[in-house]
Design a protein around this motif. Structure first.
Motif, PDB file in Angstrom:
ATOM      1  N   LEU A 173      62.719  13.393   8.553  1.00 25.68           N
ATOM      2  CA  LEU A 173      60.996  13.432   8.252  1.00 25.68           C
ATOM      3  C   LEU A 173      60.436  12.188   7.615  1.00 25.68           C
ATOM      4  CD1 LEU A 173      61.975  16.224   5.565  1.00 25.68           C
ATOM      5  CD2 LEU A 173      61.435  17.228   7.152  1.00 25.68           C
ATOM      6  N   GLU A 174      59.444  11.962   8.493  1.00 23.41           N
ATOM      7  CA  GLU A 174      58.824  11.274   7.425  1.00 23.41           C
ATOM      8  C   GLU A 174      58.554  11.233   6.219  1.00 23.41           C
ATOM      9  OE1 GLU A 174      53.966  10.233   7.845  1.00 23.41           O
ATOM     10  OE2 GLU A 174      54.131  12.150   8.584  1.00 23.41           O
ATOM     11  N   PRO A 175      58.238  10.505   5.788  1.00 23.21           N
ATOM     12  CA  PRO A 175      58.483  10.348   3.940  1.00 23.21           C
ATOM     13  C   PRO A 175      57.344  11.362   3.217  1.00 23.21           C
ATOM     14  CG  PRO A 175      59.122   8.536   4.499  1.00 23.21           C
ATOM     15  CD  PRO A 175      58.672   8.779   5.331  1.00 23.21           C
ATOM     16  N   ARG A 176      56.352  10.789   3.699  1.00 18.90           N
ATOM     17  CA  ARG A 176      54.980  11.668   2.962  1.00 18.90           C
ATOM     18  C   ARG A 176      55.074  12.691   3.580  1.00 18.90           C
ATOM     19  NH1 ARG A 176      50.596  13.979   6.009  1.00 18.90           N
ATOM     20  NH2 ARG A 176      52.169  13.643   7.795  1.00 18.90           N
ATOM     21  N   LEU A 177      55.596  13.494   4.368  1.00 18.21           N
ATOM     22  CA  LEU A 177      56.020  14.915   4.304  1.00 18.21           C
ATOM     23  C   LEU A 177      57.437  15.277   3.773  1.00 18.21           C
ATOM     24  CD1 LEU A 177      55.663  17.998   5.801  1.00 18.21           C
ATOM     25  CD2 LEU A 177      56.922  16.630   7.720  1.00 18.21           C
ATOM     26  N   GLY A 178      57.466  14.849   3.776  1.00 22.89           N
ATOM     27  CA  GLY A 178      59.160  14.788   2.462  1.00 22.89           C
ATOM     28  C   GLY A 178      58.916  15.198   1.614  1.00 22.89           C
ATOM     29  N   GLU A 179      58.159  13.968   0.663  1.00 23.57           N
ATOM     30  CA  GLU A 179      57.331  14.495  -0.487  1.00 23.57           C
ATOM     31  C   GLU A 179      56.775  15.695  -0.827  1.00 23.57           C
ATOM     32  OE1 GLU A 179      58.235  12.733  -2.920  1.00 23.57           O
ATOM     33  OE2 GLU A 179      58.786   9.960  -2.446  1.00 23.57           O
ATOM     34  N   LEU A 180      56.029  16.182   0.771  1.00 27.36           N
ATOM     35  CA  LEU A 180      55.360  16.913   0.256  1.00 27.36           C
ATOM     36  C   LEU A 180      55.686  18.381   0.012  1.00 27.36           C
ATOM     37  CD1 LEU A 180      52.257  16.258   2.689  1.00 27.36           C
ATOM     38  CD2 LEU A 180      51.209  16.311   0.525  1.00 27.36           C
ATOM     39  N   MET A 181      56.708  18.517   0.673  1.00 25.72           N
ATOM     40  CA  MET A 181      58.059  19.667   0.788  1.00 25.72           C
ATOM     41  C   MET A 181      58.350  19.913  -0.235  1.00 25.72           C
ATOM     42  SD  MET A 181      60.600  20.050   3.338  1.00 25.72           S
ATOM     43  CE  MET A 181      59.809  20.228   4.631  1.00 25.72           C
ATOM     44  N   LEU A 182      58.627  18.263  -0.864  1.00 26.43           N
ATOM     45  CA  LEU A 182      59.950  19.128  -2.390  1.00 26.43           C
ATOM     46  C   LEU A 182      58.330  19.191  -3.497  1.00 26.43           C
ATOM     47  CD1 LEU A 182      62.443  16.343  -2.234  1.00 26.43           C
ATOM     48  CD2 LEU A 182      62.307  18.647  -1.635  1.00 26.43           C
ATOM     49  N   MET A 183      57.252  18.374  -3.304  1.00 25.40           N
ATOM     50  CA  MET A 183      56.600  19.118  -3.805  1.00 25.40           C
ATOM     51  C   MET A 183      56.051  21.194  -4.263  1.00 25.40           C
ATOM     52  SD  MET A 183      51.692  18.463  -4.499  1.00 25.40           S
ATOM     53  CE  MET A 183      52.039  19.455  -3.217  1.00 25.40           C
ATOM     54  N   ALA A 184      55.906  21.212  -3.149  1.00 29.99           N
ATOM     55  CA  ALA A 184      55.666  22.658  -2.927  1.00 29.99           C
ATOM     56  C   ALA A 184      57.006  23.204  -3.372  1.00 29.99           C
ATOM     57  CB  ALA A 184      55.570  22.601  -1.200  1.00 29.99           C
ATOM     58  N   VAL A 185      58.066  22.806  -2.740  1.00 26.95           N
ATOM     59  CA  VAL A 185      59.145  24.164  -2.906  1.00 26.95           C
ATOM     60  C   VAL A 185      59.144  23.679  -4.943  1.00 26.95           C
ATOM     61  CG1 VAL A 185      61.460  23.168  -4.016  1.00 26.95           C
ATOM     62  CG2 VAL A 185      60.450  22.705  -1.727  1.00 26.95           C
ATOM     63  N   ASN A 186      58.869  22.262  -5.775  1.00 24.45           N
ATOM     64  CA  ASN A 186      58.416  22.295  -6.810  1.00 24.45           C
ATOM     65  C   ASN A 186      57.967  23.155  -7.934  1.00 24.45           C
ATOM     66  OD1 ASN A 186      60.997  20.946  -8.319  1.00 24.45           O
ATOM     67  ND2 ASN A 186      60.434  19.993  -6.457  1.00 24.45           N
ATOM     68  N   ALA A 187      56.456  22.965  -7.305  1.00 26.92           N
ATOM     69  CA  ALA A 187      55.120  24.100  -7.491  1.00 26.92           C
ATOM     70  C   ALA A 187      55.841  25.729  -7.258  1.00 26.92           C
ATOM     71  CB  ALA A 187      54.637  23.838  -6.163  1.00 26.92           C
ATOM     72  N   ALA A 188      56.862  25.675  -6.152  1.00 27.22           N
ATOM     73  CA  ALA A 188      57.033  27.487  -5.873  1.00 27.22           C
ATOM     74  C   ALA A 188      57.756  28.066  -7.035  1.00 27.22           C
ATOM     75  CB  ALA A 188      57.951  28.049  -4.677  1.00 27.22           C
ATOM     76  N   GLU A 189      58.841  27.156  -7.653  1.00 27.60           N
ATOM     77  CA  GLU A 189      59.444  27.261  -8.981  1.00 27.60           C
ATOM     78  C   GLU A 189      58.916  26.795 -10.249  1.00 27.60           C
ATOM     79  OE1 GLU A 189      62.351  29.308  -7.188  1.00 27.60           O
ATOM     80  OE2 GLU A 189      63.974  26.824  -8.157  1.00 27.60           O
ATOM     81  N   HIS A 190      57.685  26.634 -10.097  1.00 30.56           N
ATOM     82  CA  HIS A 190      56.897  26.778 -11.700  1.00 30.56           C
ATOM     83  C   HIS A 190      57.206  25.221 -11.945  1.00 30.56           C
ATOM     84  CE1 HIS A 190      56.051  31.585 -10.765  1.00 30.56           C
ATOM     85  NE2 HIS A 190      55.486  30.683  -9.852  1.00 30.56           N
ATOM     86  N   ARG A 191      57.384  24.819 -11.333  1.00 28.06           N
ATOM     87  CA  ARG A 191      57.656  23.262 -12.396  1.00 28.06           C
ATOM     88  C   ARG A 191      56.438  21.994 -11.617  1.00 28.06           C
ATOM     89  NH1 ARG A 191      62.873  22.471 -15.022  1.00 28.06           N
ATOM     90  NH2 ARG A 191      61.478  21.178 -15.711  1.00 28.06           N
ATOM     91  N   SER A 192      55.819  22.462 -12.654  1.00 25.34           N
ATOM     92  CA  SER A 192      54.408  21.358 -12.363  1.00 25.34           C
ATOM     93  C   SER A 192      55.613  19.607 -12.861  1.00 25.34           C
ATOM     94  CB  SER A 192      53.229  21.841 -13.407  1.00 25.34           C
ATOM     95  OG  SER A 192      54.090  21.299 -14.823  1.00 25.34           O
ATOM     96  N   ASP A 193      56.176  18.886 -13.237  1.00 25.84           N
ATOM     97  CA  ASP A 193      56.568  18.292 -13.372  1.00 25.84           C
ATOM     98  C   ASP A 193      57.230  17.481 -12.468  1.00 25.84           C
ATOM     99  OD1 ASP A 193      58.825  20.672 -14.280  1.00 25.84           O
ATOM    100  OD2 ASP A 193      59.593  19.520 -16.055  1.00 25.84           O
ATOM    101  N   PHE A 194      58.323  18.584 -11.688  1.00 24.29           N
ATOM    102  CA  PHE A 194      59.310  18.078 -10.883  1.00 24.29           C
ATOM    103  C   PHE A 194      57.775  17.790  -9.752  1.00 24.29           C
ATOM    104  CE2 PHE A 194      63.122  20.014 -12.346  1.00 24.29           C
ATOM    105  CZ  PHE A 194      62.795  19.385 -13.786  1.00 24.29           C
ATOM    106  N   ALA A 195      57.307  19.368 -10.038  1.00 25.74           N
ATOM    107  CA  ALA A 195      55.904  19.020  -8.509  1.00 25.74           C
ATOM    108  C   ALA A 195      55.258  17.496  -8.629  1.00 25.74           C
ATOM    109  CB  ALA A 195      55.413  19.822  -9.011  1.00 25.74           C
ATOM    110  N   ALA A 196      55.438  17.382  -9.440  1.00 24.14           N
ATOM    111  CA  ALA A 196      54.137  15.923 -10.160  1.00 24.14           C
ATOM    112  C   ALA A 196      54.892  14.279  -9.797  1.00 24.14           C
ATOM    113  CB  ALA A 196      53.269  15.383 -11.373  1.00 24.14           C
ATOM    114  N   VAL A 197      56.438  14.769  -9.331  1.00 25.30           N
ATOM    115  CA  VAL A 197      57.111  13.230  -9.630  1.00 25.30           C
ATOM    116  C   VAL A 197      57.045  13.395  -7.997  1.00 25.30           C
ATOM    117  CG1 VAL A 197      59.365  12.516  -8.851  1.00 25.30           C
ATOM    118  CG2 VAL A 197      58.673  13.945 -11.557  1.00 25.30           C
ATOM    119  N   HIS A 198      56.208  14.294  -7.017  1.00 25.74           N
ATOM    120  CA  HIS A 198      56.838  14.468  -5.807  1.00 25.74           C
ATOM    121  C   HIS A 198      55.327  14.676  -4.859  1.00 25.74           C
ATOM    122  CE1 HIS A 198      61.212  14.398  -4.719  1.00 25.74           C
ATOM    123  NE2 HIS A 198      61.227  15.524  -5.440  1.00 25.74           N
ATOM    124  N   ALA A 199      54.816  14.750  -5.334  1.00 24.31           N
ATOM    125  CA  ALA A 199      52.985  14.716  -5.731  1.00 24.31           C
ATOM    126  C   ALA A 199      52.764  12.871  -5.995  1.00 24.31           C
ATOM    127  CB  ALA A 199      51.788  15.591  -6.496  1.00 24.31           C
ATOM    128  N   GLY A 200      53.435  12.103  -6.777  1.00 21.89           N
ATOM    129  CA  GLY A 200      52.813  10.487  -6.834  1.00 21.89           C
ATOM    130  C   GLY A 200      53.286  10.005  -5.508  1.00 21.89           C
TER     131      GLY A 200
END
Length: 255
Positions: A173-200
């Motif tokens: 996976l391209e690093p950008r896509l991997g981070e976007l993917m994990l941001m979405a996974v954490n958002a789907a789990e309603h974890r904005s704190d973890f989503a922010a790690v991967h959004a950054g």
């Protein structure tokens, strides 16, 4: 790359059933589908991989449909197996196994062979200083979760470092896509704190804010609008991580 005929998939059937109940709600779902299933800021194939990830975590019964859809959009079995590894990193063995099992059904007889050298199962040791320096480079400091492993468990530290590097550094996976993917996974789990790690992380890997928005919307099909609220919070909170926009160099007037 455009959507390869969604009428064969369960998601399209659900859209029709919803529209029969309430046309207004149905048109809302259709607008969301238009974001998720077609090329825009992210290509449709990348969004299909993100949807495989969020579906494996939150809606396993819909996983086969999303894997089939991803394959029609040109993603490979290697891409999908990389999604499985990203899920192990983020959510453990169960969603990883679900994706791998589904890919094995879609691609029978093509499972990668395991390495034969058990002696090398652990890989060459990585010095603690090297791992700490890498985490410091990524996060700007050494997070407490890493400091605890440095103090108490070198194997745990290497496990975290190796899995994270394989998914977000040097894997399929391209690093950008991997981070976007994990941001979405954490958002789907309603974890904005973890989503922010991967959004950054996605911003530092070159993702635009519009790409972050599309990845966040991928979480809505499995996490509802609450997932978008988590994604939006993560996106706004990480604006300081965005790469600066280069200032155009003035072109001298022709003489």
């Amino acid at each position: 790359m455009e959507d390869g005929g969604t009428e064969r998939f369960g998601a399209a059937d659900l859209t029709r059933r919803i529209a029969a109940i309430d046309p207004m709600f149905g048109t809302g779902v259709a607008h969301l589908d238009r974001v998720l299933r077609h090329d825009a800021e992210l290509v449709a194939g990348d969004k299909a991989l993100i949807l495989v990830a969020t579906t494996a975590v939150r809606d396993p019964h819909g996983l086969a449909d999303e894997v089939h859809r991803a394959r029609t959009l040109g993603t490979t079995a290697t891409d999908l197996r990389a999604v499985a590894l990203a899920l192990y990193l983020s959510r453990g063995a169960r969603p990883c196994r679900l994706v791998l099992d589904t890919v094995d059904i879609v691609e029978p007889g093509r499972r990668p062979a395991a390495p034969g050298n058990e002696h090398g199962a652990f890989g060459d040791p990585i010095p603690t200083e090297e791992i700490v320096a890498e985490f410091s480079r990524v996060f700007g400091t050494v997070p407490e979760r890493i400091a605890l492993l440095v103090e108490h468990s070198h194997d745990g530290l290497e496990a975290y470092h190796r899995m994270r590097t394989a998914v977000l550094g040097h894997g399929p996976l391209e690093p950008r896509l991997g981070e976007l993917m994990l941001m979405a996974v954490n958002a789907a789990e309603h974890r904005s704190d973890f989503a922010a790690v991967h959004a950054g992380g996605a911003r530092r890997a070159g993702a635009s804010e519009a790409q972050l928005v599309e990845a966040g919307l991928c979480a809505v099909t499995t996490g509802g609008v609450a997932a978008w609220l988590s994604a939006a919070e993560a996106i706004v909170d990480t604006r300081s991580d965005a790469r600066p926009t280069p200032t155009p160099t003035p072109t001298p007037n022709a003489r």
